[in-house]
Design a protein around this motif. Structure first.
Motif: not given
Length: 126
Positions: A110-126
């Motif tokens: 959420f900050s867009n400040q971390a150093i991330i090599n690879q990311q898998i975005k989960p499905k967001i369900e409400f």
């Protein structure tokens, strides 16, 4: 002279074997780690708060506190709210990513400040 050699050959290895078996025991901590320094754990279930030089293989909890320094985690399930941390695999979210590096993030930064090599975005369900 023969007795001394016998003692050296048979007794000393026995003493060293006992020490090795004690060092191989798993270090498990249940509860929060608050303001701890220079520790290694195999498993921690709780939050890491204002700690320095902590190494953890498996963490189930959050990393929070502005005074965290050099927190190294192999596998983590929880959120990084703040602090200096290096994480191999994180299943969770990063709230404040300043001084945070993650090899594989399964979640959202959420900050867009971390150093991330690879990311898998989960499905967001409400």
């Amino acid at each position: 002279m023969g007795r001394k050699i016998f003692i050296i050959i048979f007794i000393i290895p026995i003493l060293f074997c006992n020490k090795e078996s004690k060092s191989q025991e798993s270090k498990i901590h249940i509860g929060n780690l608050i303001a701890q320094k220079n520790l290694n754990f195999d498993y921690v279930e709780g939050d890491i708060i204002d700690c320095k030089n902590i190494s953890i293989r498996y963490l189930k909890g959050d990393i929070r506190g502005e005074k965290n320094q050099n927190i190294i985690v192999d596998v983590m399930r929880g959120n990084v709210q703040s602090g200096n941390a290096k994480i191999n695999i994180l299943e969770g979210n990063i709230i404040n990513g300043k001084s945070v590096s993650v090899r594989l993030l399964i979640g959202i930064d959420f900050s867009n400040q971390a150093i991330i090599n690879q990311q898998i975005k989960p499905k967001i369900e409400f």
